[in-house]
Enzyme design. Structure first.
Site, mmCIF file in Angstrom:
data_model
loop_
_atom_site.group_PDB
_atom_site.id
_atom_site.type_symbol
_atom_site.label_atom_id
_atom_site.label_comp_id
_atom_site.label_asym_id
_atom_site.label_seq_id
_atom_site.Cartn_x
_atom_site.Cartn_y
_atom_site.Cartn_z
ATOM 1 C CG ASP A 109 -4.185 -6.445 17.884
ATOM 2 O OD1 ASP A 109 -4.338 -7.681 17.865
ATOM 3 O OD2 ASP A 109 -4.975 -5.671 17.315
ATOM 4 N NE ARG A 155 -2.741 -0.792 3.551
ATOM 5 C CZ ARG A 155 -3.663 -0.622 4.493
ATOM 6 N NH1 ARG A 155 -4.937 -0.565 4.158
ATOM 7 N NH2 ARG A 155 -3.325 -0.504 5.759
ATOM 8 C CG ASN A 157 2.889 -10.995 4.847
ATOM 9 O OD1 ASN A 157 2.918 -10.109 5.691
ATOM 10 N ND2 ASN A 157 1.815 -11.253 4.127
ATOM 11 C CG ASP A 213 -0.117 0.627 6.154
ATOM 12 O OD1 ASP A 213 -1.220 0.469 6.717
ATOM 13 O OD2 ASP A 213 0.245 -0.049 5.170
ATOM 14 C CG ASP A 214 -4.865 1.714 7.816
ATOM 15 O OD1 ASP A 214 -4.280 1.559 8.901
ATOM 16 O OD2 ASP A 214 -5.809 0.986 7.442
ATOM 17 C CG ASN A 227 5.221 -7.915 6.930
ATOM 18 O OD1 ASN A 227 6.344 -8.111 7.373
ATOM 19 N ND2 ASN A 227 4.141 -8.324 7.559
#
Length: 926
Positions: A840, A679, A730, A752-753, A704
């Site tokens: 997470d 992305r 990945n 990243d977003d 990744n």
């Protein structure tokens, strides 16, 4: 009227120039005239037409008369002609005025557009002025901070501290000395029997082990499991050296031997003939690690010189406290994850309050009253009284259940030896222990035996299956008791307290029971449960005795995704309008956190926590989340280095607050770690938004994707280093690898977003500095109990409680990256890879397990959405189902759910506080 230079207008054909103000004046005169003409012209036309009609009807005679003789007729005609001319003139004026009005309207619109553009330009300039002023203030603060840092360096002259360098011994240190006498051997302690000259604090503790195939020490063959697993465990230990001349200690595996008889003369000769024995055996460690109940103290009657011994069986006259080490038998696996087949810790109360299965062969006749214990054996008489009292427990009229068996089948059977034997099969004992809240462990009846294999085996099994050990007899030695606090995981009473045991056990709350059970499992998994962890623990104890720091924890290599010869393209960051015009802090050049400042004090001051709280005494970390904090006044007297108190210590509101980092610790920065996968534009946009972010040290982009980034990709220049690191594969676990490029204690993990404002990031960083051992972040989640089917559910709804902070936008200490990657059970990382999800949740489990604290949520952020971004993994339908499964699987691995609920979030001081006009809030919107 005020003149204006915006434009001019030409009226009619006269070319007269007027300004907009005079146009307005003239219009005020023309409009009434036009209205008058419009009224008179129709009246005049009506009169003219009616007059003509009358003339025609009266006949020719009247017409001739009027035409030739009547002066009024001439006057009337003249008036009509004048009126017609006047009407034409007025129509001409009207047309001219309309044209003029159209021109004026066009000019008016143009003027409005010009005014709007000018207003926008003025507002833009004002904003630019504000930004420039803010930037100027930040630059001034940055210069002041830089000058202060420079002055501190020159005044304090602090050296750059790194991990310890290695200085080892040489062959010149191998001085041969005569063998000590048996009497002096019995008095051996570290200060008089250990050669410290071979073990510099900078030596990294090199360990040499004698190969069991090359150097045969035992008089009989070694038990295969012991021989194989110990050799393997020593081979994996990071301190092992192949050079005996530089070694600090020498490890020799003596047992367990096959067979019960030991040729002690031959054993002593074999020991003394070891090539590096040097006459007295100093710095030698003799391992006698049993696996069966037949393992005994093989060194009884053997002159072991100045060597220290490690085994499970000790007599009081042969045990040298602070020198020899008590170790459990090797009843576990060789190594690896140890959570398999372990029972859950909950519920606290199990079927049996207290259980015991064992047999003392010589006691059977005494209990059956077939004979009385001899009067010259007080220990046996005491044992009979203890057992008789315990038997009465099963007859108590309470709801508590007891399982106490003092005669059983399948005992090891030492014949008439005074030792409690282990009964039944392992599977039967396992089931009883899984059903027991507490399990009884009777100390050896012989007071000269301070530790036996069966005693250690009972403790080992109790910890493994979560039955809290209740030790009757306080003359025993626990395994690795030099470092492990057994008061937190076992109850020890003298045998004279046997009548009060029931009362004492009932006095423990559920929280106390679960605390001890959890602590027992932690100790068992980290130090006792396998050959690998036991051997590592023995060597770690010896290293700590010498105050030698452990080896530095290994960082993950930060291999760039770019070739050495390729220089990525850069472009000036396309900076969007800032979210706020606040001064959030000084813009400083990147500097690393001060590290390795406690290389030689960590074991002295926090050795207890390393073994009993954090569970990792095997590695040296650059920093720990729990480093001590100076008293407040030290920042102003004697220890000013690095501190940046608000307004030099006098405090202040927003303006002064933003100029200094404040807090209780010296200044520092943070590193952003951003995981990305195909992305590119989303990533570049996120990087660009980081321009001008205070306290940012660097950005690490974990690439990744298997495909390298396009060569024509232009990376925004955000004025701090951006390291793009290639991932081997990945995996979401890559987010938490302890990369060598991370030079700060604080790590901000960001998707990243994710779109965070600068003030939110800075505020989160400031909060983390006060909660360094916890996860501090923005999106909150919680775990909920499934009321229909049982088990845990993952929930992302708004709630008044939370138990997790997602690491898509959260701060944590780099120490936890090491723990996640190298200490946390491998099964959890494998599950993350299987689902490509839940990393997470795994980090939240780990931190809550270590600290027993919930995370800290800051500000009102709850979700993160990136408009226009490609679909992320969380949008998949199976996302939540997998997260439900993850929570339940992680709970199984840990044996309990370590997540804790919290009901508060953190907003800044002065938030929503009404302030005087000359004061500023800490943050405008937080």
């Amino acid at each position: 009227m005020r003149n204006s230079s915006y434009g001019r207008l030409s009226v009619g054909g006269g070319g007269q120039s007027i300004v907009p103000g005079s146009c307005i004046l003239r219009m005020s005169r023309v409009v009434p005239l036009i209205l008058l003409i419009l009224i008179i012209a129709p009246l005049c036309a009506h009169y003219y037409l009616s007059k003509v009609g009358s003339d025609v009807s009266l006949g020719h005679e009247r017409h001739l008369l009027l035409d030739s003789n009547d002066p009024l007729a001439d006057l009337s005609g003249l008036k009509c002609d004048n009126a017609k001319a006047r009407v034409q003139e007025l129509l001409s004026i009207k047309a001219s005025v309309l044209n003029e009005l159209r021109d004026l309207e066009q000019h008016r619109q143009q003027l409005q557009e010009n005014i709007a553009l000018a207003t926008s330009r003025v507002e833009s300039l004002r904003q630019e002025e504000g930004r420039i002023k803010t930037e100027l203030e930040r630059l001034k603060t940055s210069v002041e901070q830089a000058l202060l840092a420079q002055r501190e360096v020159f005044e304090k002259n602090m050296p750059h501290i790194v991990a310890p360098r290695r200085i080892t011994a040489t062959h010149e240190n191998s001085i041969r000395l005569p063998a000590p006498s048996a009497q002096s051997v019995a008095q051996c302690r570290m200060h008089n029997c250990f050669d410290y000259s071979r073990c510099s604090v900078l030596s990294n503790f090199p360990v040499y082990h004698y190969d069991v195939d090359q150097y045969r020490i035992s008089t009989s063959d070694l038990e295969v499991f012991v021989k194989t697993t110990v050799r393997q465990a020593l081979g994996y230990n990071a301190h092992i050296t192949m050079d005996p001349d530089e070694a600090c200690i020498f490890v020799a595996l003596v047992g367990e031997s096959i067979g019960s008889s030991v040729d002690k003369v031959n054993l002593e000769e074999n020991l003394h003939s070891l090539p590096y024995w040097n006459g007295d055996g100093r710095n030698h460690v003799l391992l006698n690690l049993g696996r069966t109940i037949y393992s005994r103290n093989v060194f009884d009657g053997v002159n072991t010189g100045r060597a220290l011994t490690v085994q499970a069986h000790f007599y009081s006259h042969l045990y040298r406290p602070g020198f020899d080490i008590v170790a459990p038998p090797l009843l576990g696996l060789p190594g690896g994850d140890l959570w398999h087949n372990l029972p859950p810790m909950v519920p606290a109360k199990r079927r049996y309050l207290l259980s015991f299965q064992g047999e003392l062969p010589r006691l059977r006749n005494y209990l059956d009253k077939e004979e009385q214990p001899p009067s010259n054996n007080p220990s046996m008489r005491e044992e009979v009284a203890v057992v008789e009292e315990l038997i009465q427990l099963e007859k108590t009229r309470t709801d508590d259940q007891f399982l106490l068996q003092f005669t059983c089948q399948g005992s090891g059977g030492y014949g008439d030896l005074e030792e409690w034997q282990i009964c039944e099969t392992e599977s039967m004992r396992t089931q009883v222990l899984r059903d027991s809240t507490f399990t009884l462990v009777l100390a050896p009846p012989n007071p000269t035996e301070i530790s036996t294999v069966t005693f250690q085996a009972r403790v080992f099994e109790a910890l493994k299956y979560g039955a809290v050990p209740v030790i009757l007899g306080n003359h025993v030695e626990f395994p690795l008791s030099e470092t492990i606090d057994w008061r937190k995981l076992a109850l020890t009473f003298p045998k004279s307290r046997v009548t009060e045991v029931h009362f004492l056990l009932r006095s423990l709350s559920d929280a106390d029971i679960l605390y001890m059970r959890r602590q027992g499992r932690l100790v068992w998994e980290r130090f006792l449960g396998s050959t690998q962890v036991l051997v590592d623990s023995i060597l770690a104890i010896l290293r700590e005795r010498l105050n030698i720091p452990p080896l530095a924890a290994a960082d993950e290599p930060s291999q760039s995704v770019f070739n050495d010869s390729f220089v990525p393209l850069k472009t000036e960051a396309d900076i969007p309008d800032p979210d706020t015009d606040e001064n959030l802090g000084p813009i400083e050049p990147p500097f690393p956190s001060v590290s390795f400042t406690r290389n030689y004090t960590i074991s002295l001051l926090t050795g207890y926590e390393l073994w009993n709280v954090w569970g990792d005494p095997f590695n040296l970390y650059p920093n720990l989340p729990n480093n001590p904090i100076l008293p407040t006044e030290a920042k102003f007297s004697g220890s000013q280095l690095g501190f940046r108190p608000i307004n030099s210590g006098s405090g202040g509101s927003g303006k002064e607050f933003s100029e200094s980092l404040g807090g209780n610790l010296p200044r520092e920065q943070f590193t952003i770690v951003m995981l990305t996968y195909e992305r590119e534009q989303v990533l570049l946009n996120s990087l660009a938004r980081l321009y001008g972010l205070p306290y940012l040290n660097k950005v690490i982009v974990v690439w990744n994707s298997p495909k390298p980034p396009p060569e024509d990709l232009r990376w925004p220049d955000i004025k701090v280093p951006v390291q793009v690191i290639r991932a081997e594969r990945n995996s979401l676990n890559n987010r938490f690898l302890p990369y060598s490029e991370i030079e700060t204690e604080a790590v901000l993990s960001v998707d990243d977003d994710a779109h965070l404002r600068h003030d939110e990031i800075v505020f989160g960083f400031r909060v983390w500095r006060e909660e360094r051992d916890r996860i501090v972040g923005f999106p909150g989640r919680y775990h909920a109990w499934d009321l229909n089917y049982g088990g845990w559910l993952y929930n992302s709804n708004y709630s008044c409680e939370l138990s997790m902070v997602l690491t898509g936008a959260a701060f944590f200490h780099k120490y936890y990256a090491n723990m996640y990657s190298h200490v946390m059970p491998q099964a959890i990382r494998d599950k993350v890879d299987e689902y490509m999800n839940c990393e997470d949740i795994a980090m939240n489990f780990l931190v809550s397990h270590i600290t027993r604290k919930p995370p800290v949520k800051v500000t009102s952020r709850w979700t993160f959405r990136c408009p226009g971004c490609p679909v992320s993994l969380s949008e998949d339908d199976s996302h939540f189902t997998e997260r439900h499964k993850c929570i339940n699987f992680f709970t199984q691995v840990y044996g309990y759910n370590p997540l804790l609920n919290t009901q508060y979030r953190v907003d800044s001081v002065l938030f929503k506080t009404r302030l005087p006009h000359d004061k500023q809030k800490c943050f405008k919107f937080i």
